[in-house]
Structure formats: structure tokens, C-alpha cells
Design a protein around this motif. Structure first.
Motif, mmCIF file in Angstrom:
data_model
loop_
_atom_site.group_PDB
_atom_site.id
_atom_site.type_symbol
_atom_site.label_atom_id
_atom_site.label_comp_id
_atom_site.label_asym_id
_atom_site.label_seq_id
_atom_site.Cartn_x
_atom_site.Cartn_y
_atom_site.Cartn_z
ATOM 1 N N MET A 1 0.827 -1.202 0.000
ATOM 2 C CA MET A 1 0.000 0.000 0.000
ATOM 3 C C MET A 1 0.859 1.249 0.000
ATOM 4 S SD MET A 1 -3.138 0.659 -0.327
ATOM 5 C CE MET A 1 -3.727 2.329 -0.699
ATOM 6 N N VAL A 2 2.014 1.200 0.661
ATOM 7 C CA VAL A 2 2.934 2.344 0.615
ATOM 8 C C VAL A 2 3.378 2.588 -0.822
ATOM 9 C CG1 VAL A 2 5.215 3.176 1.309
ATOM 10 C CG2 VAL A 2 3.724 2.078 2.995
ATOM 11 N N ALA A 3 3.668 1.511 -1.545
ATOM 12 C CA ALA A 3 4.057 1.641 -2.955
ATOM 13 C C ALA A 3 2.920 2.232 -3.778
ATOM 14 C CB ALA A 3 4.466 0.277 -3.515
ATOM 15 N N VAL A 4 1.688 1.841 -3.458
ATOM 16 C CA VAL A 4 0.527 2.391 -4.157
ATOM 17 C C VAL A 4 0.438 3.895 -3.935
ATOM 18 C CG1 VAL A 4 -2.005 2.478 -4.167
ATOM 19 C CG2 VAL A 4 -0.828 0.278 -4.213
ATOM 20 N N VAL A 5 0.627 4.340 -2.698
ATOM 21 C CA VAL A 5 0.556 5.764 -2.384
ATOM 22 C C VAL A 5 1.600 6.540 -3.179
ATOM 23 C CG1 VAL A 5 0.957 7.479 -0.568
ATOM 24 C CG2 VAL A 5 -0.440 5.460 -0.098
ATOM 25 N N ILE A 6 2.824 6.021 -3.207
ATOM 26 C CA ILE A 6 3.898 6.688 -3.952
ATOM 27 C C ILE A 6 3.554 6.749 -5.437
ATOM 28 C CG2 ILE A 6 6.317 6.522 -4.651
ATOM 29 C CD1 ILE A 6 6.867 5.226 -1.902
ATOM 30 N N ALA A 7 3.027 5.637 -5.972
ATOM 31 C CA ALA A 7 2.674 5.596 -7.395
ATOM 32 C C ALA A 7 1.526 6.551 -7.706
ATOM 33 C CB ALA A 7 2.292 4.164 -7.788
ATOM 34 N N VAL A 8 0.520 6.600 -6.820
ATOM 35 C CA VAL A 8 -0.620 7.489 -7.041
ATOM 36 C C VAL A 8 -0.168 8.944 -7.069
ATOM 37 C CG1 VAL A 8 -2.719 8.416 -5.965
ATOM 38 C CG2 VAL A 8 -2.408 5.954 -6.143
ATOM 39 N N VAL A 9 0.643 9.341 -6.099
ATOM 40 C CA VAL A 9 1.112 10.728 -6.046
ATOM 41 C C VAL A 9 1.999 11.043 -7.250
ATOM 42 C CG1 VAL A 9 2.572 12.358 -4.772
ATOM 43 C CG2 VAL A 9 0.929 10.930 -3.540
ATOM 44 N N GLY A 10 2.960 10.166 -7.526
ATOM 45 C CA GLY A 10 3.894 10.423 -8.629
ATOM 46 C C GLY A 10 3.217 10.462 -9.982
ATOM 47 N N LEU A 11 2.389 9.468 -10.268
ATOM 48 C CA LEU A 11 1.736 9.404 -11.577
ATOM 49 C C LEU A 11 0.699 10.502 -11.749
ATOM 50 C CD1 LEU A 11 1.312 5.537 -11.994
ATOM 51 C CD2 LEU A 11 2.850 7.035 -13.278
ATOM 52 N N THR A 12 -0.066 10.799 -10.697
ATOM 53 C CA THR A 12 -1.046 11.893 -10.783
ATOM 54 C C THR A 12 -0.336 13.203 -11.063
ATOM 55 O OG1 THR A 12 -2.562 10.782 -9.250
ATOM 56 C CG2 THR A 12 -2.860 13.150 -9.564
ATOM 57 N N PHE A 13 0.759 13.441 -10.375
ATOM 58 C CA PHE A 13 1.527 14.679 -10.568
ATOM 59 C C PHE A 13 2.026 14.786 -12.011
ATOM 60 C CE2 PHE A 13 5.009 17.645 -10.277
ATOM 61 C CZ PHE A 13 4.618 18.537 -9.279
ATOM 62 N N GLN B 1 -11.399 -1.764 1.998
ATOM 63 C CA GLN B 1 -10.986 -1.360 0.649
ATOM 64 C C GLN B 1 -11.456 0.060 0.327
ATOM 65 O OE1 GLN B 1 -12.850 -4.723 -1.401
ATOM 66 N NE2 GLN B 1 -10.832 -5.335 -2.177
ATOM 67 N N ALA B 2 -12.686 0.357 0.697
ATOM 68 C CA ALA B 2 -13.232 1.686 0.423
ATOM 69 C C ALA B 2 -12.449 2.761 1.175
ATOM 70 C CB ALA B 2 -14.711 1.738 0.808
ATOM 71 N N GLY B 3 -12.032 2.460 2.409
ATOM 72 C CA GLY B 3 -11.230 3.404 3.174
ATOM 73 C C GLY B 3 -9.880 3.651 2.537
ATOM 74 N N LEU B 4 -9.248 2.586 2.082
ATOM 75 C CA LEU B 4 -7.969 2.728 1.375
ATOM 76 C C LEU B 4 -8.141 3.585 0.126
ATOM 77 C CD1 LEU B 4 -6.621 -0.948 1.556
ATOM 78 C CD2 LEU B 4 -5.803 1.002 2.887
ATOM 79 N N GLY C 1 -5.975 5.316 -7.595
ATOM 80 C CA GLY C 1 -6.200 4.844 -6.235
ATOM 81 C C GLY C 1 -6.991 3.552 -6.205
ATOM 82 N N LEU C 2 -8.053 3.470 -7.008
ATOM 83 C CA LEU C 2 -8.873 2.263 -7.065
ATOM 84 C C LEU C 2 -8.054 1.084 -7.576
ATOM 85 C CD1 LEU C 2 -11.572 0.784 -6.880
ATOM 86 C CD2 LEU C 2 -12.105 1.624 -9.196
ATOM 87 N N GLY C 3 -7.323 1.295 -8.663
ATOM 88 C CA GLY C 3 -6.510 0.202 -9.219
ATOM 89 C C GLY C 3 -5.488 -0.306 -8.216
ATOM 90 N N GLY C 4 -4.837 0.613 -7.509
ATOM 91 C CA GLY C 4 -3.844 0.206 -6.522
ATOM 92 C C GLY C 4 -4.438 -0.571 -5.368
ATOM 93 N N VAL C 5 -5.591 -0.121 -4.908
ATOM 94 C CA VAL C 5 -6.253 -0.827 -3.788
ATOM 95 C C VAL C 5 -6.669 -2.229 -4.207
ATOM 96 C CG1 VAL C 5 -8.339 -0.842 -2.377
ATOM 97 C CG2 VAL C 5 -7.027 1.260 -2.632
ATOM 98 N N LEU C 6 -7.218 -2.353 -5.398
ATOM 99 C CA LEU C 6 -7.648 -3.687 -5.866
ATOM 100 C C LEU C 6 -6.464 -4.622 -6.038
ATOM 101 C CD1 LEU C 6 -10.405 -2.721 -8.487
ATOM 102 C CD2 LEU C 6 -10.715 -3.593 -6.160
ATOM 103 N N LEU C 7 -5.333 -4.073 -6.483
ATOM 104 C CA LEU C 7 -4.134 -4.912 -6.666
ATOM 105 C C LEU C 7 -3.572 -5.407 -5.329
ATOM 106 C CD1 LEU C 7 -2.157 -3.041 -9.481
ATOM 107 C CD2 LEU C 7 -3.152 -5.339 -9.620
#
Length: 326
Positions: free
Chosen positions: A86-98, A175-178, A317-323
Motif C-alpha cells: 500500500m505504501v508503494a501504491v501511495v507513492i505511485a498514485v502521487v507520482g503518476l497523478t503529478f 478497501q473503500a477506506g484505502l 487509487g482504485l486500481g492500486g487498492v484492488l491490486l
């Protein structure tokens, strides 16, 4: 110092009002209420010149102090507890969104500062990130106002959208919270959205959101380095930007202190109130400089950028949480 008092007093009153409104209507972030109050004052009853020095001080210095104190809300231990996936997901979400927001902004023909403000706010932590980015790149008032307005518009919409879509998709509360924590713009908006879903969602959503907040430091440091290179290449003017802004170092130091657990809970609670007041005062000050006519005259391209950034962060965010939870 006396010249600052009238403006500081006005900002303090507005910040207090914003916090009280937030207590009365929790779905309304104190920071966003403060921005709106500032816009109302700035466009309906402009402040006297005697207030100008204190208001300017609030928009810069108080903002940076508030961002530093924000770091005390972030514990690296809590973030690590999410699991490395999940930490990797957060980094990916921030980096890719930016990055994707920057590309879309360029395609829309928007200025680099305007695009950077939206990219920072939507990928990291809403209004505080927009204002922190402005402290590094020094964008125009209208560009800052546009980015802040979009945080209000799209972040508020997400409060309703995420719970509804979570039910449609059959996500568990966890999952929804994540998803809420990794996608919604403002911390208060995350709390509102996850609170609608349920207590299990709320507890994890806040931690995920704070994991995004901690990335404010490396992103702002990177922007500062970019500014230095532009300055050295002759694209900038005036004083050379710092290697790493002092408030970013302060933010990191505060994160370390919070992670060590040396401060008692009652001190952290008091600091959180102070941090909210300082950031609200800064947001009010920024709001007073917003000219609504100029803002409306910017056209639909900024709104298109904000909508695109919201869709991107939501889907990532959704894709990362599901993965990570399948």
C-alpha cells in the motif's frame, strides 16, 4: 511588528470563525471555509491598507509554520503499518497523478505554475499542498485562486462519489477506506467520505491520506531544485531559490518527532488545533487576494485540468487498492 497587528488580527478572527464552522459542519474543511471567507472579504469589502502587511505575513510565514506543524500529525510507524504494497501504491498514485497532470496541463496550454499548483494539490493534500507549492514557485494570485477553488469543487464532490461508487463496486469497508485515503484531495474531505462509509473505512483512510501528506516534502524539494536550475539557466530572476526550502526541512523534522512518539497525546492535540488555525489564517489571507472576475475570465481549461486530475487520482487509487487487497 506593530504594522503587522491589524492584518494578523483580521486573519485570526477569520481563522477562528472557519474552525468553528468546521466544528458545526464537519464536512466543511476549516481551510476551505477560510479560503471562501477571504474571497468574500476581498471581493465585497476590501480590507484597509493598514491590514495589508499582516495579511501578507499570514499568507507566507504563517503558512510555512502551519505546514511544519502538519508534520507532527504524520507517524512513519502508522504508515509502515499499511504494508509495503500500500505504501508503494501511495507513492505511485502521487507520482503518476503529478506527472500526468503536468502533461495534460501542457496539452491544454496552461502555464507551468498553474499546472504545478493543481498537480501538487490534487496528488498530495489539497489546499495546503497548493499553498506550499506557491511558496516554492511563486505563482500568480489568480492561478493560486483557481487551484484552490478546484480543490473545493472536486474534493467536495468526491465526498459523495467515493461512498456511492464503493457500494456499486462491492468494495469492503477496508478497501473503500484505502481508496478514499489514496484519492480524495483534502484530509477533512477524506474524513468526511470515509465517515460515510463506516468506522473501519475511516481508521485506515486517514493513515493512507497522511502517507500522501508526507510526500509533500520530497515533491516540494524537487520543485525547489527545478527552480534553481531554471534560475541558473537564466529563466528565473531575483534571488536564487534555496536548495531545499526551510519549511520543508522543518516538516521532515516534525515527522521524525511524531514518529519517535516523544510528544504526549494532549500536546499533539493542542498542536493540531494550532496548526489548523495557522493554515486557516494563511488560507484566508490568500483568499483576500482572489479577484473573482479574473478567476472567471480564465475560461474552462483550468476546470478541465482539475476534472482530469480528479479522474486520474481516483482511478489510480482504485486500481492500486484492488491490486493490493485481492
Amino acid at each position: 511588528m506593530k504594522s503587522l497587528l491589524p492584518g494578523l488580527a483580521v486573519c485570526a478572527v477569520a481563522a477562528t470563525a472557519a474552525v468553528l464552522i468546521n466544528l458545526w459542519v464537519p464536512v466543511l474543511s476549516a481551510l476551505l471555509v477560510a479560503i471562501l471567507l477571504g474571497m468574500l472579504v476581498g471581493n465585497l469589502t476590501p480590507l484597509p491598507q493598514t491590514a495589508a502587511p499582516g495579511v501578507a505575513y499570514s499568507s507566507k510565514r504563517l503558512l510555512r509554520i502551519g505546514v511544519v506543524l502538519l508534520g507532527l500529525q504524520v507517524s512513519l510507524g502508522d504508515i509502515a503499518g499499511l504494508g509495503w504494497g500500500m505504501v508503494a501504491v501511495v507513492i505511485a498514485v502521487v507520482g503518476l497523478t503529478f506527472i500526468l497532470t503536468l502533461l495534460i496541463g501542457r496539452a491544454l496550454g496552461l502555464s507551468t505554475p498553474a499546472t504545478l499548483l493543481v498537480a501538487s494539490g490534487f496528488s498530495i493534500c489539497g489546499a495546503a499542498a497548493v499553498a506550499a507549492c506557491d511558496g516554492v514557485i511563486d505563482a500568480r494570485d489568480e492561478e493560486v485562486a483557481s487551484a484552490l477553488a478546484q480543490v473545493v469543487l472536486f474534493g467536495t464532490a468526491m465526498i459523495a462519489v467515493i461512498p456511492v461508487l464503493s457500494g456499486v463496486l462491492g468494495l469492503s469497508e477496508h478497501q473503500a477506506g484505502l481508496w478514499a485515503g489514496s484519492s480524495v484531495h483534502e484530509v477533512a474531505q477524506v474524513v468526511a467520505a470515509a465517515g460515510i462509509i463506516g468506522p473501519a473505512a475511516l481508521s485506515v483512510a486517514v493513515v493512507v491520506k497522511l502517507a500522501r501528506v508526507v510526500l509533500l516534502a520530497p515533491v516540494m524539494a524537487a520543485l525547489s531544485l527545478w527552480q534553481r536550475r531554471r534560475h541558473d539557466a537564466g529563466a528565473g530572476a531575483g534571488t536564487r531559490p534555496p536548495l531545499v526550502p526551510l519549511f520543508v526541512l522543518g516538516f521532515l523534522a516534525a515527522v521524525v518527532v511524531a514518529s519517535l512518539g516523544v510528544l504526549p497525546a494532549n500536546v499533539l492535540a493542542a498542536v493540531k488545533v494550532l496548526q489548523t488555525l495557522l493554515l486557516s489564517a494563511a488560507m484566508f489571507a490568500l483568499g483576500t487576494g482572489v479577484n473573482v472576475r479574473k478567476l472567471l475570465g480564465m475560461g474552462g481549461r483550468p476546470i478541465a485540468l482539475g476534472a482530469s486530475a480528479t479522474v486520474i487520482v481516483t482511478l489510480l487509487g482504485l486500481g492500486g487498492v484492488l491490486l493490493t487487497t485481492r
